[in-house]
Design an enzyme around this catalytic site. Structure first.
Site, PDB file in Angstrom:
ATOM      1  N   ASN A  68      72.873 -20.897  15.949  1.00  0.00           N
ATOM      2  CA  ASN A  68      72.836 -22.300  16.343  1.00  0.00           C
ATOM      3  C   ASN A  68      73.205 -23.195  15.168  1.00  0.00           C
ATOM      4  OD1 ASN A  68      70.480 -24.292  15.428  1.00  0.00           O
ATOM      5  ND2 ASN A  68      69.692 -22.187  15.284  1.00  0.00           N
ATOM      6  N   SER A  69      73.766 -24.320  15.509  1.00  0.00           N
ATOM      7  CA  SER A  69      74.051 -25.364  14.525  1.00  0.00           C
ATOM      8  C   SER A  69      73.819 -26.705  15.211  1.00  0.00           C
ATOM      9  CB  SER A  69      75.491 -25.256  14.023  1.00  0.00           C
ATOM     10  OG  SER A  69      75.739 -26.232  13.040  1.00  0.00           O
ATOM     11  N   CYS A 128      66.684 -25.495   6.169  1.00  0.00           N
ATOM     12  CA  CYS A 128      67.565 -25.485   7.330  1.00  0.00           C
ATOM     13  C   CYS A 128      69.033 -25.393   6.925  1.00  0.00           C
ATOM     14  CB  CYS A 128      67.349 -26.735   8.167  1.00  0.00           C
ATOM     15  SG  CYS A 128      68.275 -26.691   9.714  1.00  0.00           S
ATOM     16  N   LYS A 163      58.641 -24.193   4.249  1.00  0.00           N
ATOM     17  CA  LYS A 163      59.434 -23.210   5.003  1.00  0.00           C
ATOM     18  C   LYS A 163      60.631 -22.758   4.177  1.00  0.00           C
ATOM     19  CE  LYS A 163      61.104 -22.300   9.668  1.00  0.00           C
ATOM     20  NZ  LYS A 163      61.215 -22.854  11.032  1.00  0.00           N
ATOM     21  N   THR A 268      62.932 -17.941  18.704  1.00  0.00           N
ATOM     22  CA  THR A 268      63.999 -17.718  19.683  1.00  0.00           C
ATOM     23  C   THR A 268      63.488 -17.123  20.986  1.00  0.00           C
ATOM     24  OG1 THR A 268      65.593 -17.425  17.878  1.00  0.00           O
ATOM     25  CG2 THR A 268      66.224 -16.568  20.020  1.00  0.00           C
TER      26      THR A 268
END
Length: 306
Positions: A68-69, A128, A163, A268
Site C-alpha cells: 500500500n501507498s 511510515c 513505531k 492486514t
C-alpha cells in the site's frame, strides 16, 4: 487464566490491539467487533493538517500479502479531535493515538493538542515508508529518532510508543536511540518497502506519488517482524514491545510473545476478516488452556534456544 499485560503503564485486559491504519478511527470496525473486547485500540494515523493521500494506484495484492501507498490520508488533527475521538470515549479500552509529521515542531504541536484528551498514550510513527519526507527520515537515523522522541517527550507525560521501521541496517541501534530519548515502549514492525510490476502493461502496480514503491505487509513479513522483536528484546533494552506483522491467529501472537513481545498489533488481517482481533484473542486463550499456561506473561521471551 490471566491475559492482562502492562504496556508501559497502560493496563490491557489482553495483549491484542489494532495496528494503526487497519481499523479506521473506530466507527468503521465497530460494526464487526466490540472495541471493549480489545486490549487497546489504535486508530488511523493523524497528521497536523489534512492530507489527501497519494494518487492511485495505491494498493495491490501480492502472492503473500499486499502493498500500500495510501499516503497517510486523513482529515487532520482538528477534525480528529472534534469528530473522531469523541466516538472512542464511550469505550473502556485504552485509546492510543498514532501521530506522524514531517517536522519535529509539528510532532510537538500535535502532541500538545491531544495530550490533555482522554487517551492513554501515543504511538509515534517515525517509520511510515509511504510519504516522502514524513517519518522515514526520522526512523532510519539514530540521531533523528532521538531528537524527535526527546522533543515529544518534553511536552507530555503520556506513554510514548515509538513505531520502528524494518527498513534499516540495524534496528537495535534505532531502538536504543528511542529508549535513550525517553520512549516508554516500542512497536515493530511497520511495513517493508516493496514494489510490484504488471508484466502485461509493464507498469508499476503502485503509483506512490511517482515513487512506485509502497509498504509490504501480510503473511510474508512475519519472519522479519519476529526477527526484529527478538533482536531488540535480546539486546536488553528495557522497554516493552508491541509485535506487528502477519498476526492472524492465536499462534501467530504467541510466536511474537515468545520472541519477546508484551503485546501484539493486528493489521492486514483486519482487511480480510474485520473480526480478526477477536479471533486472535480467542486463539491465545485456547493456546493457554491447551498448554496449561496460567499467565500470558510467563511466555514472554521464553523461546527454547538450542
Amino acid at each position: 487464566m490471566k491475559t492482562q499485560v502492562n504496556l508501559a503503564g497502560i493496563i490491557m485486559k489482553n495483549p491484542v490491539m489494532t495496528a494503526s491504519g487497519t481499523a479506521g478511527f473506530g466507527k468503521e470496525i465497530s460494526d464487526f467487533i466490540n472495541i471493549n473486547d480489545l486490549g487497546a485500540f489504535i486508530p488511523k494515523t493523524v497528521t497536523l493538517k489534512p492530507r489527501e493521500g497519494n494518487p492511485p494506484h495505491r494498493i495491490c495484492e501480492t502472492d503473500a500479502g499486499m502493498i500500500n501507498s495510501i499516503g497517510l490520508q486523513n482529515k487532520g488533527l482538528d477534525y480528529f479531535i472534534d469528530e473522531e475521538l469523541p466516538f472512542l470515549y464511550q469505550f473502556e479500552t485504552p485509546i492510543i493515538v498514532n501521530i506522524s509529521a514531517n517536522s519535529i515542531s509539528d510532532f510537538v504541536e500535535i502532541t500538545e493538542k491531544v495530550s490533555n484528551k482522554k487517551i492513554r498514550g501515543f504511538e509515534i510513527n517515525v517509520s511510515c515508508p509511504n510519504v516522502e519526507g514524513e517519518g522515514m527520515a526520522f526512523g532510519t537515523d539514530e540521531k533523528a529518532t532521538y531528537d524527535v522522541v526527546k522533543a515529544i517527550k518534553s511536552v507530555t507525560e503520556k506513554p510514548l510508543i515509538v513505531k520502528l521501521t524494518p527498513n534499516v541496517t540495524d534496528i537495535v541501534k534505532i531502538a536504543k536511540s528511542a529508549y535513550e530519548a525517553g520512549a516508554n515502549a516500542l512497536s515493530m514492525i511497520n511495513t517493508v518497502l516493496g514494489m510490484a510490476i504488471d508484466v502485461k502493461t509493464r507498469e508499476p502496480k503502485i503509483h506512490g506519488a511517482g515513487k512506485y514503491i509502497g509498504g509490504l505487509s501480510g503473511p510474508c513479513i512475519k519472519p522479519i517482524g519476529i526477527r526484529c522483536v527478538y533482536q531488540v528484546y535480546k539486546s536488553e533494552i528495557p522497554l516493552p514491545i508491541v509485535g506487528i506483522g502477519r498476526i492472524t491467529n492465536g499462534e501467530d501472537a504467541i510466536e511474537y510473545i515468545l520472541a519477546g513481545a508484551t503485546a501484539v498489533g493486528v493489521g492486514t488481517a483486519n482487511f480480510k476478516n474485520p473480526d480478526a482481533t477477536i479471533r486472535v484473542i480467542k486463539g491465545i486463550e485456547k493456546y493457554m488452556e491447551k498448554n496449561k499456561i496460567e499467565d500470558i506473561n510467563e511466555l514472554r521471551g521464553r523461546i527454547r534456544t538450542i
